[in-house]
Scaffold this motif. Structure first.
Motif, mmCIF file in Angstrom:
data_model
loop_
_atom_site.group_PDB
_atom_site.id
_atom_site.type_symbol
_atom_site.label_atom_id
_atom_site.label_comp_id
_atom_site.label_asym_id
_atom_site.label_seq_id
_atom_site.Cartn_x
_atom_site.Cartn_y
_atom_site.Cartn_z
ATOM 1 N N GLU A 242 0.844 -1.180 0.000
ATOM 2 C CA GLU A 242 0.000 0.000 0.000
ATOM 3 C C GLU A 242 0.886 1.239 0.000
ATOM 4 N N ARG A 243 0.296 2.376 -0.297
ATOM 5 C CA ARG A 243 1.029 3.632 -0.202
ATOM 6 C C ARG A 243 1.349 3.915 1.260
ATOM 7 N N ASP A 244 2.553 4.399 1.528
ATOM 8 C CA ASP A 244 2.968 4.737 2.885
ATOM 9 C C ASP A 244 2.960 6.253 3.031
ATOM 10 N N PRO A 245 1.936 6.811 3.682
ATOM 11 C CA PRO A 245 1.847 8.272 3.778
ATOM 12 C C PRO A 245 2.970 8.898 4.606
ATOM 13 N N ASP A 246 3.631 8.086 5.430
ATOM 14 C CA ASP A 246 4.715 8.607 6.277
ATOM 15 C C ASP A 246 6.094 8.407 5.654
#
Length: 254
Positions: A242-246
């Protein structure tokens, strides 16, 4: 499949589905991807090939787009499925995006390895990040290269394509570059046709690192589409990211 180094021309495209007769695996893969995609969601398949996965997903009502570097494979997809709702794009998925955003992006059956440099593999994953919805999932299937990494001499095998055709395969490995050279020779009564493909294999944790550098993070990993736990004895893996927003690399990845 994609890219010039692993190009499936008209000859190979015509026998591709017979090279990999894995109908049971196909059904399981379709269920897996469908179960991780919202109803009526958008799916992007990188290296869509003849549509083995894309077509059944489109038949379920998903909006499916496929990109591939072989025009012959895309022609075969539409020849076999003239009424399919799958939209296709001719292009190199290591360098070229679609301009769209998708709920699920897939890269299946070892196709990630047709990117034969670390830079191409990183470019592929950064484009995945760019095209993945904020809550989306990226599904990658690949073999575990450990058995091949220790191959010390060329390996020879034969595949039965049909009553009148066989394929002779030769596999050689360059461990220093993590490259695999496959030679396929089709014998079907005419002049033998030989094609060469180069793959750059990567170990699962190496793929995870490239994914992290692309703003993606691993969510789950299993041995197969049925959810069998991944262990040191597993010969392949199905990995979901998944995309890692951090991630500090998210801005670089797009």
């Amino acid at each position: 499949m994609a890219l010039g180094n692993a190009l499936y021309d008209q000859k190979l495209a015509s026998v591709y589905d017979r090279m990999y007769p894995i109908d049971h695996d196909t059904a399981q893969a379709v269920e897996f991807v469908a179960g991780r995609t919202p109803p009526d969601g958008r799916i992007l398949e990188l290296g869509v090939g003849t549509g083995r996965i894309a077509v059944p997903l489109a038949e379920r009502g998903f909006r499916v787009h496929g990109i591939d570097g072989s025009e012959a494979m895309l022609d075969e997809l539409h020849r076999q499925n003239p009424q399919t709702a799958v939209t296709t794009q001719f292009g190199d998925f290591t360098e070229e995006g679609t301009g769209g955003v998708f709920d699920t992006v897939t890269l299946l059956l070892n196709t990630f390895f047709v990117a034969i440099t670390k830079e191409q593999q990183l470019g592929t994953l950064r484009l995945v990040h760019e095209q993945l919805a904020p809550e989306g999932r990226f599904v990658l299937e690949a073999f575990d290269p450990a058995p091949y990494h220790h191959l010390e001499k060329p390996d020879f095998s034969m595949r039965h394509l049909d009553e009148q055709a066989v394929m002779l395969d030769t596999l050689a490995v360059d461990r220093s570059q993590q490259l695999m050279l496959s030679t396929h020779t089709i014998i079907d009564g005419g002049a033998p046709a030989t094609r060469e493909h180069v793959l750059r294999y990567a170990f699962p944790f190496e793929i995870d690192l490239l994914a992290e550098l692309s703003g993606l993070r691993l969510v789950e990993r299993m041995e197969d589409w049925c959810g069998t736990p991944y262990t040191s004895a597993s010969l392949r893996h199905v990995s979901v990211y998944e995309r890692d927003p951090d991630s500090p690399w998210a801005a670089v990845a797009g």
